[in-house]
Motif scaffolding. Sequence first.
Motif, PDB file in Angstrom:
ATOM      1  N   THR A   1      -9.463  29.454  89.326  1.00  0.00           N
ATOM      2  CA  THR A   1     -10.915  29.073  89.610  1.00  0.00           C
ATOM      3  C   THR A   1     -11.801  30.314  89.355  1.00  0.00           C
ATOM      4  OG1 THR A   1     -10.285  29.580  91.818  1.00  0.00           O
ATOM      5  CG2 THR A   1     -10.589  27.188  91.205  1.00  0.00           C
ATOM      6  N   SER A   2     -10.875  31.563  88.820  1.00  0.00           N
ATOM      7  CA  SER A   2     -11.701  32.819  88.615  1.00  0.00           C
ATOM      8  C   SER A   2     -10.965  33.562  87.508  1.00  0.00           C
ATOM      9  CB  SER A   2     -11.481  33.655  90.001  1.00  0.00           C
ATOM     10  OG  SER A   2     -10.471  34.343  90.341  1.00  0.00           O
ATOM     11  N   ALA A   3     -11.748  34.290  87.100  1.00  0.00           N
ATOM     12  CA  ALA A   3     -11.522  35.155  85.694  1.00  0.00           C
ATOM     13  C   ALA A   3     -10.257  35.933  85.980  1.00  0.00           C
ATOM     14  CB  ALA A   3     -12.690  35.884  85.140  1.00  0.00           C
ATOM     15  N   ALA A   4     -10.301  36.569  87.428  1.00  0.00           N
ATOM     16  CA  ALA A   4      -9.086  37.266  87.783  1.00  0.00           C
ATOM     17  C   ALA A   4      -7.786  36.659  87.904  1.00  0.00           C
ATOM     18  CB  ALA A   4      -9.464  38.010  89.143  1.00  0.00           C
ATOM     19  N   GLN A   5      -8.062  35.359  88.475  1.00  0.00           N
ATOM     20  CA  GLN A   5      -6.770  34.504  88.681  1.00  0.00           C
ATOM     21  C   GLN A   5      -6.300  34.226  87.360  1.00  0.00           C
ATOM     22  OE1 GLN A   5      -7.783  30.962  90.860  1.00  0.00           O
ATOM     23  NE2 GLN A   5      -5.290  30.441  91.311  1.00  0.00           N
ATOM     24  N   ALA A   6      -7.036  34.020  86.402  1.00  0.00           N
ATOM     25  CA  ALA A   6      -6.550  33.417  85.108  1.00  0.00           C
ATOM     26  C   ALA A   6      -5.883  34.606  84.492  1.00  0.00           C
ATOM     27  CB  ALA A   6      -7.747  33.324  84.326  1.00  0.00           C
ATOM     28  N   ARG A   7      -6.316  35.782  84.602  1.00  0.00           N
ATOM     29  CA  ARG A   7      -5.916  37.126  83.995  1.00  0.00           C
ATOM     30  C   ARG A   7      -4.356  36.919  84.696  1.00  0.00           C
ATOM     31  NH1 ARG A   7      -7.570  42.593  82.820  1.00  0.00           N
ATOM     32  NH2 ARG A   7      -5.800  43.803  82.464  1.00  0.00           N
TER      33      ARG A   7
ATOM     34  N   LEU B   1      -7.674  25.911  82.720  1.00  0.00           N
ATOM     35  CA  LEU B   1      -6.280  25.694  82.570  1.00  0.00           C
ATOM     36  C   LEU B   1      -5.701  27.165  81.736  1.00  0.00           C
ATOM     37  CD1 LEU B   1      -3.923  22.493  81.803  1.00  0.00           C
ATOM     38  CD2 LEU B   1      -3.807  24.648  80.378  1.00  0.00           C
ATOM     39  N   VAL B   2      -4.470  27.780  82.211  1.00  0.00           N
ATOM     40  CA  VAL B   2      -4.074  28.779  81.421  1.00  0.00           C
ATOM     41  C   VAL B   2      -2.744  28.385  81.209  1.00  0.00           C
ATOM     42  CG1 VAL B   2      -3.482  31.325  81.662  1.00  0.00           C
ATOM     43  CG2 VAL B   2      -5.479  30.204  82.791  1.00  0.00           C
TER      44      VAL B   2
ATOM     45  N   LYS C   1     -10.164  28.509  74.284  1.00  0.00           N
ATOM     46  CA  LYS C   1     -10.073  29.764  73.617  1.00  0.00           C
ATOM     47  C   LYS C   1      -8.478  30.435  73.890  1.00  0.00           C
ATOM     48  CE  LYS C   1     -14.703  31.203  74.979  1.00  0.00           C
ATOM     49  NZ  LYS C   1     -15.560  30.872  73.817  1.00  0.00           N
ATOM     50  N   LEU C   2      -8.414  31.097  72.677  1.00  0.00           N
ATOM     51  CA  LEU C   2      -6.940  31.514  72.664  1.00  0.00           C
ATOM     52  C   LEU C   2      -7.183  33.241  73.049  1.00  0.00           C
ATOM     53  CD1 LEU C   2      -5.685  29.737  69.315  1.00  0.00           C
ATOM     54  CD2 LEU C   2      -4.737  29.598  71.596  1.00  0.00           C
ATOM     55  N   ALA C   3      -6.219  33.710  73.629  1.00  0.00           N
ATOM     56  CA  ALA C   3      -6.204  35.158  73.801  1.00  0.00           C
ATOM     57  C   ALA C   3      -4.814  35.784  73.693  1.00  0.00           C
ATOM     58  CB  ALA C   3      -6.541  35.465  75.311  1.00  0.00           C
ATOM     59  N   ALA C   4      -4.943  36.973  73.042  1.00  0.00           N
ATOM     60  CA  ALA C   4      -3.710  37.747  72.825  1.00  0.00           C
ATOM     61  C   ALA C   4      -3.268  38.974  73.663  1.00  0.00           C
ATOM     62  CB  ALA C   4      -3.822  38.439  71.390  1.00  0.00           C
ATOM     63  N   THR C   5      -4.180  38.958  74.980  1.00  0.00           N
ATOM     64  CA  THR C   5      -3.895  40.117  75.925  1.00  0.00           C
ATOM     65  C   THR C   5      -4.263  39.508  77.370  1.00  0.00           C
ATOM     66  OG1 THR C   5      -5.838  41.127  75.678  1.00  0.00           O
ATOM     67  CG2 THR C   5      -4.259  41.961  74.312  1.00  0.00           C
ATOM     68  N   PRO C   6      -3.994  40.182  78.120  1.00  0.00           N
ATOM     69  CA  PRO C   6      -4.365  39.741  79.704  1.00  0.00           C
ATOM     70  C   PRO C   6      -6.024  40.153  79.677  1.00  0.00           C
ATOM     71  CG  PRO C   6      -2.415  40.795  79.863  1.00  0.00           C
ATOM     72  CD  PRO C   6      -2.780  40.918  78.541  1.00  0.00           C
ATOM     73  N   ALA C   7      -6.353  40.921  79.149  1.00  0.00           N
ATOM     74  CA  ALA C   7      -7.825  41.268  79.276  1.00  0.00           C
ATOM     75  C   ALA C   7      -8.454  40.451  78.571  1.00  0.00           C
ATOM     76  CB  ALA C   7      -8.127  42.688  78.857  1.00  0.00           C
TER      77      ALA C   7
ATOM     78  N   ALA D   1      -7.654  37.172  77.937  1.00  0.00           N
ATOM     79  CA  ALA D   1      -7.572  35.990  78.715  1.00  0.00           C
ATOM     80  C   ALA D   1      -8.619  35.822  79.829  1.00  0.00           C
ATOM     81  CB  ALA D   1      -6.165  35.733  79.337  1.00  0.00           C
ATOM     82  N   GLU D   2      -8.765  37.112  80.481  1.00  0.00           N
ATOM     83  CA  GLU D   2      -9.609  37.451  81.409  1.00  0.00           C
ATOM     84  C   GLU D   2     -11.344  37.054  81.151  1.00  0.00           C
ATOM     85  OE1 GLU D   2      -9.488  41.105  83.763  1.00  0.00           O
ATOM     86  OE2 GLU D   2     -11.233  40.455  85.175  1.00  0.00           O
ATOM     87  N   ALA D   3     -11.357  37.650  79.823  1.00  0.00           N
ATOM     88  CA  ALA D   3     -12.787  37.377  79.183  1.00  0.00           C
ATOM     89  C   ALA D   3     -13.007  36.041  78.798  1.00  0.00           C
ATOM     90  CB  ALA D   3     -12.948  38.408  77.970  1.00  0.00           C
ATOM     91  N   ALA D   4     -11.990  35.623  78.305  1.00  0.00           N
ATOM     92  CA  ALA D   4     -12.259  33.890  78.060  1.00  0.00           C
ATOM     93  C   ALA D   4     -12.355  33.085  79.218  1.00  0.00           C
ATOM     94  CB  ALA D   4     -10.811  33.418  77.218  1.00  0.00           C
TER      95      ALA D   4
END
Length: 394
Positions: free
Chosen positions: A26-32, A93-94, A64-70, A72-75
């Motif tokens: 539910t937050s970007a930090a949690q998604a990271r 969903l991650v 969105k696809l992400a290649a790094t934790p950063a 993923a957080e931005a996505a």
Amino acid sequence: MKLQEYHAKALLQAAGLPVPPWQVATSAAQARAQAEAAFGTGAARVVVKAQVLVGGRGKAGGVKLAATPAEAEAAAAAILGMAIKGITVRRVLVAAAADIAHEYYLAATLDRAAQRVLVMGSAEGGVEIEEVAATRPEAILRVYAHPHLGLLDFQARQLAFGLGLGGPHLRDAVAVAQGLVRCLMANDADLVEVNPLGLVRSTGPAGEAVTTLECLDAKVTLDDSALTRHPGLEALRDLDEEDPTDAQARAEGISFIKLDGDIGCIVNGAGLAMTTMDLVKLYGGAPANFLDIGGGARADQVAAAMRLILDDPGVRAILVNIFGGITRGDEVARGLVEARAQQHREVPMVVRIVGTNAAEAAAILQAAAFQTAGSLDEAARKAVAAACEVSAGR
Ligand code: GDP
Ligand code: MN
């Protein structure tokens, strides 16, 4: 009742279908943090997906696809709070991103006309299946499941061959197709859809390249009328995304379906409600809703029905049509008087009450100066005329 993807995937998994692991943030930090965990297990990329009850999230920028934790957080930061088809995204969903070789479509749905469960499959999944269905219907395979035995082995195999999933993927494709039907039946669902069903590349234990079928997206719609048989499923309802009018109607035990017209209808009994709507149409009007206050309706339910109807700014007249059986006419009349005392705007109202305690009802309505009608035809005509006057006066 529509389910969010993460709830739908849990039902698929419980039915034994292959769903890659996922988490919800539910937050970007949690998604990271969740992305870091996925990268920790060897994922090359993660996928971050908006959880909203509408399709086409991919096209709307909600996947969105992400290649790094950063990344993923931005996505997640970009997706959370975004509006997709008017709905604000509150969760993502991650999951480890699948390396997709091909996208298939596979779904089980209730075909009411055929009174059977229909299984549909296409080798052209991923994109909007409605478009494939409209432009090239032959690209969609259809087979009806057996009412008691589900999708039979030979049917599932034919479907798999038709999708080009013979050979090494035959068994898995058969299992997925049969699993969708099982999942639909076990939960009394109207629809269990997987799009895409991905043919996913990965590396086997000996370092060899393998491909497996995986449910990468899931859409499940449950039959509201069957929810009493599944006490646990009611908790999956997403109240944030439900129309407040629907939620109120459900809480009051009223069947309510909003329509586009301007004549609000308060009726007891589904059949009588349909008849009332037909007569409104016959006399040139348009009903603003289908509303069944049910049998034995009490005064407070009548008042609640009135509130639901008046919340719709398009309503210009109200037609009340009650056939008293178990429902007592005087109780309904009292509800109407009470509701009118509380209502926040005035609209013309025509009331027809017959059956149990009709005479008492008539006395109450007369004392309160309600416009009444002796027959349904008369009531519908008067309501249509009243709505026309209101529109002409505006
Ligand atoms: P929808 O647009 O709301 O149906 O959301 P989907 O979950 O179906 O995602 C839309 C599209 O995003 C899919 O058709 C895929 O092309 C892509 N996608 C979703 N998940 C993944 C994944 O794990 N890996 C890759 N490479 N693409 C994905
Ligand atoms: Mn999809």
